[in-house]
Design an enzyme around this catalytic site. Structure first.
Site, PDB file in Angstrom:
ATOM      1  N   ASN A 187       0.712  -1.013  -0.052  1.00 26.75           N
ATOM      2  CA  ASN A 187      -0.105  -0.026  -0.001  1.00 26.75           C
ATOM      3  C   ASN A 187       0.855   1.280  -0.064  1.00 26.75           C
ATOM      4  OD1 ASN A 187       1.060  -0.228   2.561  1.00 26.75           O
ATOM      5  ND2 ASN A 187      -0.906   0.922   3.638  1.00 26.75           N
TER       6      ASN A 187
ATOM      7  N   GLU B 196       3.112  -0.102   4.946  1.00 26.33           N
ATOM      8  CA  GLU B 196       3.125  -1.067   6.275  1.00 26.33           C
ATOM      9  C   GLU B 196       2.423  -2.285   5.728  1.00 26.33           C
ATOM     10  OE1 GLU B 196       1.540   1.847   5.696  1.00 26.33           O
ATOM     11  OE2 GLU B 196      -0.498   1.743   6.531  1.00 26.33           O
TER      12      GLU B 196
ATOM     13  N   CYS C 116       1.788   3.636   2.109  1.00 20.48           N
ATOM     14  CA  CYS C 116       3.084   4.032   3.138  1.00 20.48           C
ATOM     15  C   CYS C 116       3.794   2.665   3.619  1.00 20.48           C
ATOM     16  CB  CYS C 116       2.403   4.566   4.136  1.00 20.48           C
ATOM     17  SG  CYS C 116       1.430   5.928   3.849  1.00 20.48           S
TER      18      CYS C 116
END
Ligand code: ADP
Length: 570
Positions: free
Chosen positions: A268, A272, A270
């Site tokens: 995704n 994580e 960012c």
């Protein structure tokens, strides 16, 4: 504006339920908590009384900002709006033909419209210049298609106050990798994308041993270059432009709890959540700062009993989200319900360290973190196993294969035994989200596992009318300290911010967290501008050596600028 007034402004703008004409439905933050608790307890079976009991427990977990579901859940739960409660999506594997690609563009637009960040792997698109049979033309390559996705994102997001968040990955052996690395250096290009190179173990070994590196597509080698040259290009671009990021993709797949039934190529926006095609995940964070008792005193400690009681309730809340949420696409729903991934994490870690008088990155802070993370991980897995006994394991659960997974082999025996007996409800359980907005709502606690960015800083807030307003924002632990000891007291040395920490402190914390987290971690290592290029590259090698799943740095310089302005303490 004080700390709580700022938190209230963000809540009012982003999460408060309002009627279409703008009049509030949620009169207070408590009303938002009740709305979320009510919505997430609606899927519990056993009658009204049972649902009410869960609703009360969920509301108690949310109270005092102890558990912060991700922004999508705050904004969407119990609202009847056509939105998803999932923050993160990775789209289906892109087909290498025009018809299929534009079908996928449509799917991405529909997903984006419902909110949530999206990741794509562009490695399946043939390189620039490759022949396109039938039309007598040459292919334009993955980066040119990224421009199309970028425009789509800008158009879809233009209606709201949120900027779009997309991630594009390209493999380190794709023939267009150099174009990808430099693409964002053109001003204004691909601004809705974060970009990351998916780096393989074979590539890292070729860099280490100074070997040539083949760029290949579908088994055909296009050309070869020195692995070290390519690595230097990635590093130089990142040093100067803060992009692309680096994702250690083989490690992600090797350690994936679901390595027996899925392959991951992207994350995704960012980072994580490494996710398979059509993968989706929802996030929620325990606010560690809210669990510290007797802050700044010799007795300061995190209430571990309260933490252990909180975890099972919030795991259940997140698991329920899967059944309550809408999904932009049927494939995403199928994926989510077959694996029931959740991403439970923490926020306010750095504030909790400060309140416990431990300096971020110090041996004391590492010890505390290991204690806290052990409890979160073990209780989360146990809770998921308990829910499995009650409601069933995730449909693709294969006991033997699951127990053989690397994360699971590292769990304490007692936890493994419970999983062997009861199964498990959620294939992946933990993740560290950036918590960019929810941490502000919780009184500006430090985000995720990041150090405090600055004890006081200025932030530009984009208002619904499109205007930007600047606010002074004060960190939670700092405000608490000032409240207790007054403005005159000198700050003890455990008050460290992101700019004054050494890169190793950041890296240590990320690596320790990764040992306990089954998905990945959103973490940016802030570096001083004067960091040398050699020292910069060493950070990436060290991140790889320490077992991190990726590495993201930020070095302010004339090109990247400073994201948030800091100013000296008042
Ligand atoms: P929040 O604080 O609102 O819960 P986070 O900052 O923790 O959100 O971000 C979690 C995930 O949400 C990100 O990794 C990304 O996938 C998604 N996300 C973040 N910002 C945006 C955005 N502007 N638009 C769409 N998705 C976003």
């Amino acid at each position: 504006m004080d700390e709580t007034a700022f938190a209230r402004l963000i809540w009012d703008m982003k999460y408060r339920l309002k009627r279409p004409d703008g009049t509030p439905v949620d009169n207070s933050v408590e009303d938002s908590w009740f709305r979320i608790a009510e919505a997430l307890s609606a899927v519990e079976v056993g009658g009204k009384r049972v649902r009410q009991t869960w609703s009360r427990k969920f509301a108690a977990a949310l109270a005092d900002y102890r558990f912060l579901p991700a922004g999508r859940i705050w904004a969407g739960a119990g609202t009847q709006r056509s939105v998803t409660l999932f923050n993160c999506f990775v789209m289906g594997q892109l087909p290498d033909d025009l018809n299929g690609l534009f079908e996928h563009l449509r799917e991405a637009a529909l997903t984006m419209q419902q909110g949530g960040g999206i990741g794509y792997d562009f490695s399946t698109i043939r390189p620039r210049g490759a022949p396109v049979s039938g039309v007598g033309a040459d292919a334009s390559g993955p980066v040119s298609f990224m421009d199309v996705w970028d425009s789509m994102c800008a158009t879809i997001m233009s209606a709201g106050t949120r900027r779009g968040a997309m991630m594009a990955t390209l493999r380190c052996d794709h023939p267009d990798i150099e174009e990808f690395i430099h693409a964002k250096q053109q001003k204004g290009r691909l601004t809705n994308f974060n970009m990351s190179v998916t780096v393989t173990d074979a590539f890292m070994a070729a860099v280490e041993e100074d070997r040539p590196w083949d760029l290949v597509f579908e088994g055909h080698s296009y050309r070869s270059l020195r692995a070290r040259d390519l690595w230097d290009q990635i590093m130089r671009a990142t040093y100067d432009y803060a992009e692309p990021g680096v994702i250690f993709i083989d490690r992600i797949n090797a350690r994936n709890n679901l390595s027996y039934c899925e392959t991951i190529a992207a994350t995704n926006p960012c980072g994580e959540q490494p996710l398979p095609p059509y993968g989706a995940c929802l996030l929620g964070s325990i606010n560690l700062a809210a669990l510290v008792r007797d802050p700044f005193t010799a007795k300061a400690r995190l209430d571990e009993a309260a933490l252990e009681k909180l975890v099972p309730i919030v795991v259940r809340m997140l698991d329920n989200v899967i059944d309550v949420s809408r999904f932009p696409l049927r494939e995403q729903e199928r994926e989510a319900k077959a694996k029931r991934r959740i991403g439970l994490g923490v926020t306010g870690l750095a504030d909790a360290f400060i309140q416990c008088r431990a300096r971020y990155g110090s041996p004391e802070s590492i010890d505390l973190m290991k204690r806290w993370f052990t409890r979160i991980r073990d209780q989360a897995y146990l809770a998921s196993a308990d829910i499995a006994a009650e409601k069933g394991s995730f449909p693709l659960f294969d006991q033997e294969a699951f127990l053989a997974g690397e994360n699971i082999r590292n769990l304490p025996d007692k936890v493994r035994k419970v999983i062997a007996k009861k199964g498990i409800r959620n294939a992946l359980v933990t993740s560290i989200a950036p918590t960019g907005t929810i941490s502000l709502v919780a009184g500006n606690v430090s985000s995720g596992i990041e150090p405090v960015f600055a004890f006081c800083h200025h932030r530009r807030v984009l208002l619904p009318n499109g205007e930007a307003e600047e606010h002074e924002v004060v960190n939670h632990a700092y405000a608490l300290f000032r409240e207790k000891f007054g403005e005159e007291t000198a700050l003890p040395d455990y008050f460290v911010d992101a700019q004054s920490l050494a890169p190793e402190d950041h890296l240590k914390i990320q690596a320790v967290a990764q040992d306990y987290i089954d998905s990945s971690i959103s973490k940016t290592i802030n570096l001083p501008e004067e960091t040398s290029f050699t020292a910069f590259k060493d950070i990436y090698s060290e991140a790889y050596r320490l077992g991190c799943k990726g590495c993201t740095t930020y070095r302010p310089n004339p090109v990247t600028g400073a994201v948030l302005s800091t100013k000296p303490e008042p």
